[in-house]
Design an enzyme around this catalytic site. Structure first.
Site, PDB file in Angstrom:
ATOM      1  N   LYS A  60       2.684   6.663   5.450  1.00  0.00           N
ATOM      2  CA  LYS A  60       1.836   5.594   4.945  1.00  0.00           C
ATOM      3  C   LYS A  60       2.384   4.231   5.335  1.00  0.00           C
ATOM      4  CE  LYS A  60      -1.764   4.235   2.644  1.00  0.00           C
ATOM      5  NZ  LYS A  60      -1.810   3.039   3.527  1.00  0.00           N
ATOM      6  N   SER A  77       0.796  -1.234   0.000  1.00  0.00           N
ATOM      7  CA  SER A  77       0.000   0.000   0.000  1.00  0.00           C
ATOM      8  C   SER A  77       0.825   1.279   0.000  1.00  0.00           C
ATOM      9  CB  SER A  77      -0.952   0.008   1.203  1.00  0.00           C
ATOM     10  OG  SER A  77      -2.062  -0.825   0.960  1.00  0.00           O
ATOM     11  N   SER A 120      -6.546   3.533   4.051  1.00  0.00           N
ATOM     12  CA  SER A 120      -5.856   2.718   3.049  1.00  0.00           C
ATOM     13  C   SER A 120      -6.849   1.976   2.156  1.00  0.00           C
ATOM     14  CB  SER A 120      -4.904   1.722   3.717  1.00  0.00           C
ATOM     15  OG  SER A 120      -3.908   1.281   2.804  1.00  0.00           O
ATOM     16  N   LYS A 134       0.142   3.743  -2.702  1.00  0.00           N
ATOM     17  CA  LYS A 134      -0.876   4.794  -2.618  1.00  0.00           C
ATOM     18  C   LYS A 134      -0.280   6.190  -2.470  1.00  0.00           C
ATOM     19  CE  LYS A 134      -4.075   1.357  -0.997  1.00  0.00           C
ATOM     20  NZ  LYS A 134      -4.495   0.539   0.133  1.00  0.00           N
TER      21      LYS A 134
END
Length: 381
Positions: free
Chosen positions: A223, A61, A121, A64
């Site tokens: 993140k 992730s 997320s 992202k």
């Protein structure tokens, strides 16, 4: 080329003591339990520590970050607006993994989708944004890779907007450091979203998975990521005493491990190094002679602030040498590169920055150009 030594600003030479002043004590990088890591000083763009920085890794992730970058770019270019509502496709609704629980029957605001992507997320949010920006997630993946190349992420290829496992979807911790810094630099107005500790959508409240947001008041992003094949990954940013450092840790064993290992790196960078500002942006450092111009000299400096990261207590030992192009012939544009600054510590190069003209110099009149041509031909100064 003409070379001369320029004095560093006083702020770089008179740093306050933080407990390690004048000792230049920098211990080894702490042991990090992960596949690879990277520690970057945001202001100087100097790498403070790294292991396998250019090895291919699965971003999960952390992907992202680029999905967000392209979303912010679309907002800046007025191709999206925060209040705009987007229809959730069946593909977006059915996307597996973490989600913000979009309802295909209820259009979602871009503002909510961004928070769902960053804080929760949400893979469903990422697909919805990707389809709105590029028409399909596949095309969006191509745009992601193109943007990565523009940012200097030389070892990155994206295939989707979510980071779900996909053949040919890869990056490096070095490239993720570049991306994180670019996101903070280029879209500071959106960066505070990364410090949100929770977000509620569709009556479902989800916490931010970045555990350091709850433990360290200096951490304000960025993140987390996880897949079975990638392990637990995290990009983190921390600021203290006017400095900001960015850590990237991938392939750890648990959510707790990625937080602990990231904290080790961040504290190492903040505790044992200083990053003084050597020169301010758009401030005259020197004057350089100009030939065949409407003026005989041009003021030169830097388009951005110049910082250098050194071990605590070492700032006074920095030396700056500036090399300028000779002869410098008009016309000259404001911002045109006219030389190079090299900063050294104990005779070893530390960083280089382009020297630019701070204003334009137009071409001089006929007789002025003729006279300067004669001077150049005869070697007169």
């Amino acid at each position: 080329m003409k070379k001369f030594t320029t004095a560093l600003v006083a702020a770089a030479l008179a740093l306050p003591s933080f407990g390690f002043a004048n000792t230049a004590f920098v211990p080894p990088t702490p042991e990090i339990a992960g596949k690879a890591y990277y520690l970057l000083d945001y202001n100087s763009q100097q790498v403070l520590a790294a292991r396998d920085p250019d090895a291919r890794v699965e971003p999960a992730s952390l992907t992202k970050l680029m999905t967000a970058y392209l979303t912010f770019k679309a907002l800046k270019e007025k191709r999206l607006s925060l209040e705009q509502t987007l229809t959730v496709s069946q593909r977006g609704w059915k996307t597996e993994g973490s989600r913000m629980f979009l309802d295909p029957k209820v259009p979602a605001k871009v503002d909510d989708l961004i928070k769902g992507m960053i804080v929760q997320s949400g893979n469903d949010a990422c697909v919805t944004l990707a389809e709105a920006i590029a028409g399909s997630e596949d095309v969006f993946g191509q745009l992601m890779t193109q943007q990565a190349q523009k940012l200097g992420m030389k070892n990155t290829q994206f295939k989707n907007a979510t980071g779900l496992p996909h053949d040919g979807h890869y990056t490096t911790v070095h490239d993720l450091g570049i991306l994180a810094a670019a996101l903070i630099r280029d879209y500071p107005e959106f960066y505070p979203i990364y410090s949100m500790k929770s977000f509620t959508y569709n009556n479902i409240k989800q916490p931010n998975r970045n555990l350091l947001l709850y433990r360290d008041p200096n951490v304000d992003g960025m993140k987390t990521g996880y897949t079975d094949s990638a392990g637990y990954n995290m990009v983190t940013s921390s600021h203290r005493d006017g400095r900001r450092v960015i850590s990237v840790v991938v392939g750890t064993a648990s959510p707790e491990a990625r937080a602990v290992e990231s904290s080790k790196l961040l504290n190492y960078g903040l505790q044992f190094f200083d990053t003084p500002k050597l020169y301010a942006a758009n401030t005259r450092v020197s004057d350089v002679s100009v030939y065949k111009g409407s003026e005989k000299a041009v003021s030169v400096g830097f388009s951005g602030d110049v910082f250098a990261t050194v071990a605590k207590g070492q700032a006074a030992k920095l030396k700056a040498d500036m090399t300028t192009m000779q002869p410098l012939i008009a016309p000259i544009k404001a911002g045109q590169v006219v030389g190079k600054l090299t900063v050294t510590l104990d005779g070893k190069p530390l960083l280089e920055r382009p020297v630019v003209a701070l204003k334009a110099v137009e071409e001089g009149g006929f007789f002025s150009r003729l006279w300067d041509s004669l001077k150049l031909m005869l070697g007169w100064k």
